[in-house]
Design a protein around this motif. Structure first.
Motif, short mmCIF file in Angstrom:
data_model
loop_
_atom_site.label_atom_id
_atom_site.label_comp_id
_atom_site.label_asym_id
_atom_site.label_seq_id
_atom_site.Cartn_x
_atom_site.Cartn_y
_atom_site.Cartn_z
N MET A 1 42.26 69.77 62.21
CA MET A 1 41.99 69.85 63.64
C MET A 1 43.26 69.54 64.39
N VAL A 2 43.71 70.44 65.28
CA VAL A 2 44.91 70.16 66.07
C VAL A 2 44.52 70.25 67.55
N GLY A 3 44.69 69.15 68.27
CA GLY A 3 44.36 69.10 69.69
C GLY A 3 43.10 68.28 69.90
N GLY A 4 43.24 67.19 70.63
CA GLY A 4 42.11 66.27 70.84
C GLY A 4 41.61 66.28 72.27
N GLY A 5 41.48 67.47 72.87
CA GLY A 5 40.79 67.60 74.15
C GLY A 5 39.30 67.73 73.86
N PRO A 6 38.49 67.98 74.89
CA PRO A 6 37.04 68.07 74.67
C PRO A 6 36.65 69.14 73.65
N ALA A 11 34.57 70.09 68.05
CA ALA A 11 34.65 70.74 66.74
C ALA A 11 34.66 69.65 65.65
N ALA A 12 35.42 68.57 65.90
CA ALA A 12 35.50 67.47 64.93
C ALA A 12 34.11 66.87 64.71
N GLU A 13 33.36 66.72 65.80
CA GLU A 13 32.04 66.10 65.70
C GLU A 13 31.10 66.94 64.83
N VAL A 14 31.12 68.24 65.04
CA VAL A 14 30.24 69.13 64.27
C VAL A 14 30.62 69.08 62.78
N LEU A 15 31.91 69.11 62.51
CA LEU A 15 32.36 69.13 61.12
C LEU A 15 32.05 67.82 60.41
N ARG A 16 32.32 66.72 61.10
CA ARG A 16 32.09 65.42 60.46
C ARG A 16 30.60 65.20 60.21
N ALA A 17 29.78 65.66 61.17
CA ALA A 17 28.33 65.50 61.01
C ALA A 17 27.83 66.25 59.78
N ALA A 18 28.57 67.28 59.38
CA ALA A 18 28.17 68.05 58.19
C ALA A 18 28.85 67.51 56.92
N ASP A 23 40.73 65.41 59.82
CA ASP A 23 41.93 64.78 60.36
C ASP A 23 42.27 65.47 61.66
N LEU A 24 42.39 64.68 62.72
CA LEU A 24 42.65 65.27 64.04
C LEU A 24 44.05 64.84 64.50
N TYR A 25 44.90 65.85 64.73
CA TYR A 25 46.29 65.62 65.13
C TYR A 25 46.45 65.96 66.61
N ALA A 152 40.72 74.36 56.06
CA ALA A 152 40.55 75.15 57.29
C ALA A 152 41.20 74.38 58.42
N CYS A 153 41.57 75.09 59.45
CA CYS A 153 42.25 74.42 60.57
C CYS A 153 41.69 74.95 61.89
N VAL A 154 41.36 74.03 62.79
CA VAL A 154 40.91 74.43 64.13
C VAL A 154 42.02 74.10 65.12
N LEU A 155 42.47 75.09 65.86
CA LEU A 155 43.45 74.88 66.92
C LEU A 155 42.68 74.74 68.23
N ALA A 156 42.89 73.61 68.90
CA ALA A 156 42.21 73.35 70.19
C ALA A 156 43.28 72.83 71.14
N LEU A 157 44.24 73.69 71.46
CA LEU A 157 45.48 73.23 72.08
C LEU A 157 45.50 73.34 73.59
#
Ligand SMILES: Cc1cc2nc3c(=O)[nH]c(=O)nc-3n(C[C@H](O)[C@H](O)[C@H](O)COP(=O)(O)OP(=O)(O)OC[C@H]3O[C@@H](n4cnc5c(N)ncnc54)[C@H](O)[C@@H]3O)c2cc1C
Length: 409
Positions: A1-6, A11-18, A23-25, A152-157
């Motif tokens: 996960m890259v980018g810790g805005g809303p 996205a982090a919440e959904v993934l962790r719940a599963a 790792d959020l950078y 996998a990587c989520v860009l949330a920039l």
């Protein structure tokens, strides 16, 4: 996960719940700085209007955004906020806010829950692109260059406004270098430059213009006026009513070099009634007194009339009435992207599949404001960012664990 805005946090919440390791950078010393800033304006989380009305806020992208909202729309967002122990209320305009009208308590509760769930946060890690293999991520961190190879990587920039809060749009060239279609970032919900006289700028900058209606002059189209208020600034115009019209104003300036904003300074009075009022004998009254007594126009509204009226027109009731009902203000340019509330442009929807994965980079997902959509203020920005974050999270889950019947095919 890259980018810790809303978007990234969702996205982090959904993934962790599963049960996925997350790792959020983030490049900044702390996450969600723009979200916190939004809290200064009360944090308009979403809107209470009917779903089919709400989705029209996304204009040309409403079909795509509707797919995210179907799973996490305004109702689900409010329920989610309540689960964090934060109450919400609906303001008189239908906008939804946290009861305390602040972002900090909500963010604190959210980050606490994410940390408790096991999301690992890595602050001061600036993503700088991929290694030549196209999978390994490169970061500049306090301990130097590091590389990470996630499944996998989520860009949330984010977009490209308010760069000092972290979203600086440097990702645009990194994605374009990989052949991803990205539309240029443009200011959205922004102010505009107007070439005010020195007199107006020096005497009236900072004054709100309240209870007016405005529309964009367009010879080809009869535009519907919008009611609200705006602010006269040293540079030009800002504020809610301007933001609501900003996409059209910006695009018109881009195509013909300037845009004319028409302002009805007295939307509650008909032209006929206004003319009758202005035609009443003035006696020894000055024009300023006449305007104030007959129409309640003084201060900034009177100053705007004097600013644009051709010589002599203010003395002629018919011309004065026409100006009050349709005052032309010429806008020369949008204010710079960095000052805007949000960005238009971004990753083109053609570059992604329905799970928000980049078609040409399997395992790389995007979400939030970095997509090519825009919407007026009123809670539609945060709602779509969070909803797309959840959609990207689901997309990753599907990618990591495709349904059995899909693998069999
Ligand atoms: C003044 C202001 C008021 C607002 N008020 C509202 C409001 O009331 N309601 C509403 O709906 N919207 C509001 N918005 C808009 C809303 O805040 C944004 O649309 C939203 O924050 C975007 O979320 P995001 O997660 O996509 O991106 P962002 O919130 O911008 O987060 C992106 C994150 O990515 C990180 N990042 C960027 N590049 C890198 C990199 N290379 N490496 C590592 N990390 C990186 C940034 O540091 C940041 O933390 C407001 C915006 C502003 C500026």
């Amino acid at each position: 996960m890259v980018g810790g805005g809303p978007a990234g946090l969702m996205a982090a919440e959904v993934l962790r719940a599963a049960g996925v390791e997350v790792d959020l950078y983030d490049a900044m010393p702390s996450v969600a700085r723009k979200f916190l800033l939004a809290g200064r304006g009360g944090l308009n989380l979403t809107h209470s209007e009917a779903p089919d009305q709400f989705v029209t806020r996304y204009g040309a992208r409403q079909d795509e955004v509707a797919r995210w909202l179907a799973k996490f729309g305004p109702t689900e967002l409010r329920a989610w906020v309540h689960q964090l122990g934060i109450q919400t209320f609906i303001g008189s305009s239908g906008r939804v806010f946290p009861a305390e009208m602040k972002a900090a308590p909500l963010l604190r509760a959210w980050l606490h829950r994410l940390r408790q769930a096991g999301v690992r946060f890595h602050a001061r890690h600036r993503w700088c692109g991929w290694m030549p293999d196209g999978r390994t991520l490169r970061f500049l961190s306090p301990s130097g260059d590091i590389t990470v190879s996630p499944d996998a990587c989520v860009l949330a920039l984010g977009g490209g406004s308010w760069t000092r809060l972290g979203s600086d749009g440097t990702w645009v060239s990194l994605l374009q270098a990989r052949g991803i279609a990205v539309q240029p970032l443009k200011p959205s919900n922004c102010g505009f430059d107007v070439a005010w006289s020195a007199h107006l700028r020096e005497r009236f900058a900072g004054n709100p213009v309240k209870n007016v209606a405005a529309w964009i002059e367009d010879a080809d189209r009869k535009a519907k006026p919008r009611e609200g208020e705006f602010l006269v600034t040293a540079h030009g115009l800002e504020g809610g009513l301007i933001y609501a019209l900003s996409a059209g104003l910006r695009d018109r300036i881009a195509s013909i070099g300037s845009a004319t904003l028409r302002v009805d300074l007295l939307p509650t009075r008909t032209s006929q009634r206004l003319l009758e009022d202005l035609e009443r004998p003035r006696g020894r009254d000055s024009l300023a007194n006449h305007l104030r007594r007959r129409c309640g126009i003084d201060g900034i509204k009177a100053a705007l009339l004097r600013e644009v009226a051709p010589p002599g027109d203010l003395e002629q009731p018919a011309k004065l009435a026409a100006l009050i009902k349709s005052l032309p203000l010429r806008l020369d340019a949008p204010r710079p992207l960095d000052e805007a509330i949000s960005s238009a442009g971004g990753v083109d929807f053609v570059a992604m599949n329905d799970g928000l994965m980049l078609r040409s980079m399997p395992g790389v997902f995007c979400c939030g404001e970095m997509f090519d959509w825009e919407a007026p203020t009123g809670g539609s920005l945060l709602t779509a960012c969070m909803a797309s974050g959840r959609a990207a999270g689901r997309g990753v889950l599907h990618w990591l664990n495709p349904p059995v019947d899909a693998t069999a095919r």
